[in-house]
Design a protein around this motif. Structure first.
Motif, mmCIF file in Angstrom:
data_model
loop_
_atom_site.group_PDB
_atom_site.id
_atom_site.type_symbol
_atom_site.label_atom_id
_atom_site.label_comp_id
_atom_site.label_asym_id
_atom_site.label_seq_id
_atom_site.Cartn_x
_atom_site.Cartn_y
_atom_site.Cartn_z
ATOM 1 N N PHE A 129 33.395 27.702 19.827
ATOM 2 C CA PHE A 129 33.591 28.517 21.019
ATOM 3 C C PHE A 129 33.786 27.589 22.216
ATOM 4 C CE2 PHE A 129 31.385 31.575 18.314
ATOM 5 C CZ PHE A 129 32.071 32.748 18.585
ATOM 6 N N GLN A 130 34.673 27.984 23.113
ATOM 7 C CA GLN A 130 34.932 27.134 24.267
ATOM 8 C C GLN A 130 35.439 27.984 25.425
ATOM 9 O OE1 GLN A 130 34.282 24.221 26.089
ATOM 10 N NE2 GLN A 130 34.880 23.199 24.195
ATOM 11 N N LEU A 131 34.911 27.723 26.626
ATOM 12 C CA LEU A 131 35.437 28.298 27.853
ATOM 13 C C LEU A 131 35.942 27.167 28.713
ATOM 14 C CD1 LEU A 131 35.865 30.673 29.868
ATOM 15 C CD2 LEU A 131 33.534 30.237 30.694
ATOM 16 N N TYR A 132 37.228 27.169 29.042
ATOM 17 C CA TYR A 132 37.839 26.080 29.781
ATOM 18 C C TYR A 132 37.800 26.363 31.279
ATOM 19 C CZ TYR A 132 39.629 24.793 25.191
ATOM 20 O OH TYR A 132 39.726 24.441 23.869
ATOM 21 N N SER A 133 37.991 25.332 32.055
ATOM 22 C CA SER A 133 38.068 25.497 33.505
ATOM 23 C C SER A 133 39.308 26.307 33.860
ATOM 24 C CB SER A 133 38.127 24.131 34.200
ATOM 25 O OG SER A 133 36.933 23.415 33.974
ATOM 26 N N ALA A 134 39.158 27.198 34.824
ATOM 27 C CA ALA A 134 40.280 28.028 35.258
ATOM 28 C C ALA A 134 41.345 27.164 35.922
ATOM 29 C CB ALA A 134 39.791 29.094 36.231
ATOM 30 N N TYR A 135 42.597 27.610 35.819
ATOM 31 C CA TYR A 135 43.694 26.873 36.461
ATOM 32 C C TYR A 135 44.704 27.887 37.004
ATOM 33 C CZ TYR A 135 47.533 23.740 37.355
ATOM 34 O OH TYR A 135 48.541 23.026 37.968
ATOM 35 N N PRO A 136 45.131 27.750 38.255
ATOM 36 C CA PRO A 136 44.681 26.744 39.219
ATOM 37 C C PRO A 136 43.290 27.059 39.774
ATOM 38 C CG PRO A 136 46.211 28.254 40.250
ATOM 39 C CD PRO A 136 46.192 28.619 38.803
ATOM 40 N N ASN A 137 42.681 26.064 40.339
ATOM 41 C CA ASN A 137 41.344 26.212 40.917
ATOM 42 C C ASN A 137 41.147 25.134 41.983
ATOM 43 O OD1 ASN A 137 38.730 27.020 41.371
ATOM 44 N ND2 ASN A 137 37.880 25.967 39.579
ATOM 45 N N PRO A 138 41.067 25.536 43.270
ATOM 46 C CA PRO A 138 41.057 26.874 43.864
ATOM 47 C C PRO A 138 42.368 27.634 43.604
ATOM 48 C CG PRO A 138 40.305 25.237 45.441
ATOM 49 C CD PRO A 138 40.899 24.485 44.295
ATOM 50 N N PHE A 139 42.322 28.974 43.826
ATOM 51 C CA PHE A 139 43.501 29.779 43.509
ATOM 52 C C PHE A 139 43.723 30.871 44.551
ATOM 53 C CE2 PHE A 139 40.163 32.459 41.858
ATOM 54 C CZ PHE A 139 40.647 33.755 41.975
ATOM 55 N N ASN A 140 44.977 31.312 44.605
ATOM 56 C CA ASN A 140 45.408 32.458 45.380
ATOM 57 C C ASN A 140 46.862 32.765 44.974
ATOM 58 O OD1 ASN A 140 45.768 34.500 47.252
ATOM 59 N ND2 ASN A 140 46.276 33.096 48.921
ATOM 60 N N PRO A 141 47.196 33.900 44.421
ATOM 61 C CA PRO A 141 46.334 35.081 44.289
ATOM 62 C C PRO A 141 45.681 35.218 42.929
ATOM 63 C CG PRO A 141 48.586 35.710 43.904
ATOM 64 C CD PRO A 141 48.619 34.230 44.189
ATOM 65 N N ALA A 142 46.086 34.413 41.914
ATOM 66 C CA ALA A 142 45.582 34.612 40.558
ATOM 67 C C ALA A 142 45.331 33.274 39.884
ATOM 68 C CB ALA A 142 46.571 35.444 39.737
ATOM 69 N N THR A 143 44.447 33.286 38.895
ATOM 70 C CA THR A 143 44.144 32.093 38.109
ATOM 71 C C THR A 143 44.074 32.480 36.644
ATOM 72 O OG1 THR A 143 42.650 30.208 37.889
ATOM 73 C CG2 THR A 143 41.626 32.361 38.269
ATOM 74 N N THR A 144 44.348 31.509 35.746
ATOM 75 C CA THR A 144 44.334 31.750 34.303
ATOM 76 C C THR A 144 43.064 31.172 33.690
ATOM 77 O OG1 THR A 144 46.749 31.731 34.172
ATOM 78 C CG2 THR A 144 45.538 31.341 32.127
ATOM 79 N N ILE A 145 42.414 31.959 32.872
ATOM 80 C CA ILE A 145 41.177 31.566 32.204
ATOM 81 C C ILE A 145 41.458 31.495 30.709
ATOM 82 C CG2 ILE A 145 38.791 32.242 31.729
ATOM 83 C CD1 ILE A 145 39.061 33.878 34.454
ATOM 84 N N ARG A 146 41.225 30.320 30.104
ATOM 85 C CA ARG A 146 41.456 30.126 28.663
ATOM 86 C C ARG A 146 40.113 30.012 27.942
ATOM 87 N NH1 ARG A 146 43.529 25.698 26.899
ATOM 88 N NH2 ARG A 146 42.916 24.422 28.705
ATOM 89 N N PHE A 147 40.072 30.541 26.711
ATOM 90 C CA PHE A 147 38.841 30.418 25.926
ATOM 91 C C PHE A 147 39.174 30.473 24.434
ATOM 92 C CE2 PHE A 147 39.501 34.856 27.039
ATOM 93 C CZ PHE A 147 39.239 35.562 25.874
ATOM 94 N N ASP A 148 38.296 29.870 23.625
ATOM 95 C CA ASP A 148 38.483 29.783 22.178
ATOM 96 C C ASP A 148 37.440 30.627 21.466
ATOM 97 O OD1 ASP A 148 40.448 27.961 22.726
ATOM 98 O OD2 ASP A 148 39.299 26.202 22.082
ATOM 99 N N VAL A 149 37.881 31.254 20.372
ATOM 100 C CA VAL A 149 36.988 32.046 19.527
ATOM 101 C C VAL A 149 37.191 31.584 18.086
ATOM 102 C CG1 VAL A 149 36.395 34.372 18.748
ATOM 103 C CG2 VAL A 149 37.177 34.010 21.107
ATOM 104 N N PRO A 150 36.235 30.842 17.475
ATOM 105 C CA PRO A 150 36.433 30.283 16.131
ATOM 106 C C PRO A 150 36.244 31.298 15.008
ATOM 107 C CG PRO A 150 34.292 29.662 16.956
ATOM 108 C CD PRO A 150 34.975 30.379 18.085
#
Length: 410
Positions: free
Chosen positions: A321-342
């Protein structure tokens, strides 16, 4: 005169509507030497006595007496009179009648003579603004008139497929259709800018069932770049066990470099897209159709097939399992959040403010193994824009919890 045409007018609350004498209170009076053709199209008759009154016409003087796509609204209670009173036969096409009087014998006082022919009338509240006379988003008069549009992107894309009943065409981005058992098996048109069609093949309906179609012209949903810049949100209430055919439209100016001849539909399901759905298309009239749809959600038109399913790196299955840092960060208006589910698990991804208050749930469902991504648009659960500040993204499952910081700036 050769043509007598009353077109796109408002006959509004005649001040003499409550009087009993002569023609006073009538919206239109036609008499004596009116010749050859009377055409009364796309008007609103609001609180008149007789909205249309015709008498003492010369025999055979009218070859075409057509009353088409009008709204007849609310005869004053003081006047138990016909909305259309004529001694001459007429053809009445696709008009809306509401608020008419009832005679002592129980007859609806809508129109005479006995030989008048009325086709496809709407016998319901037109749901219009009684100040501006514009149709509301849930009006049964939207795309219910006589006459289809010859498609022209600049001239009539924003009017829908068919002409509306009334004086003004709906140009809204949201249209609601209330449903009855009689709609099963029928084609339902959603006009205005929505410009969608639903063929309701089968369904179980409860009372006050409806379908809402909302279009977002010139926009893309969060996390999507390779699609037509127009997406749809389709929701329903009181609609179960349904099967429908869905037709969605687009403009050439919204293609966003998508090859038009390869467009298909994708439906959002949780954090990913399902499809493709495709049965037919028309690149001249700018629509794509998919048949036998059994779920509603957010829809896009795209030629990109990589959006479908889990976003992964090749065939690799994540090991942890993994939660990655959001990108872009800081952000405006939206940011992408990536995560893994094994492995298959119920996963929750939520956003909290610095007070520890949950402001948005992004994911809360059972996911198959894979690599996922989701966008956050800086809004709370109710759709409100959140203020600038620090927020915390938390991913949680039965076996894993992680938190990442993200900064929203304006």
């Amino acid at each position: 005169m050769f043509y007598n045409i009353f077109y796109h007018n408002i006959a509004n609350t005649n001040p003499n509507a409550n009087e009993y004498t002569g023609y006073r209170g009538d919206g239109i009076c036609i008499a004596y030497d009116a010749e050859n053709t009377v055409r009364i199209y796309h008007n609103v008759f609001f609180r008149n006595a007789n909205a249309i009154y015709a008498e003492q016409l010369l025999s055979g003087s009218l070859n075409n007496y057509n009353v088409v796509n009008n709204i007849f609204y609310n005869t004053p209670k003081e006047r138990a009179v016909l909305m259309i009173d004529s001694e001459f036969d007429m053809d009445i096409y696709n008009n809306c009648f509401f608020g008419y009087a009832i005679s002592n014998t129980g007859k609806a006082l809508k129109y005479e003579p006995f030989y008048a022919s009325s086709y496809d009338e709407v016998d319901a509240d037109p749901r219009m603004d009684t100040t501006t006379f514009a149709l509301r988003f849930d009006s049964p008069c939207i795309d219910a008139g006589l006459g289809d549009y010859d498609y022209d992107e600049a001239e009539n894309h924003h009017f829908g497929w068919r002409r509306d009943i009334g004086a003004f065409e709906c140009q809204g981005t949201k249209v609601r259709r209330y449903l009855t058992s009689g709609d099963v098996g029928k084609t339902l048109y959603f006009g205005g800018q929505a410009r969608a069609i639903i063929q309701l093949n089968q369904a179980t309906l409860s009372d006050s069932a409806y379908i809402d179609v909302t279009v977002h012209p010139g926009a893309l949903p969060a996390g999507v770049s390779g699609a037509v810049q127009r997406y749809y949100t389709i929701t329903a209430s009181g609609l179960e066990n349904f099967d429908l055919d869905l037709t969605l439209s687009y403009k050439d100016s919204e293609l966003n470099n998508q090859p038009e001849e390869q467009l298909h539909l994708l439906r959002q399901e949780g954090v990913h897209w399902t499809g493709p759905f495709f049965t037919a298309a028309d690149t001249a009239a700018n629509w794509v159709r998919a048949e036998h749809i059994t779920a509603l959600s957010t829809w896009i038109l795209t030629a990109d097939t990589t959006l479908v399913g889990i976003v992964s790196n090749g065939d690799a299955r994540p090991l942890t399992f993994q939660l990655y840092s959001a990108y872009p960060n800081p952000f405006n208006p939206a940011t992408t959040i990536r995560f893994d589910v094994p492995r298959a698990a119920v996963v929750e991804v939520t956003v909290y403010n610095t007070l520890g208050q949950r402001v948005r749930t992004l994911v809360n469902e059972r996911l198959a193994p894979g690599k996922y991504r989701i966008q956050w648009d800086g809004r709370n659960q109710q759709g409100g824009v959140l203020p600038t500040g620090l927020y915390f993204v938390r991913m949680k499952s039965e076996w894993f919890t992680a938190v990442r910081k993200v900064m929203l700036i304006k």
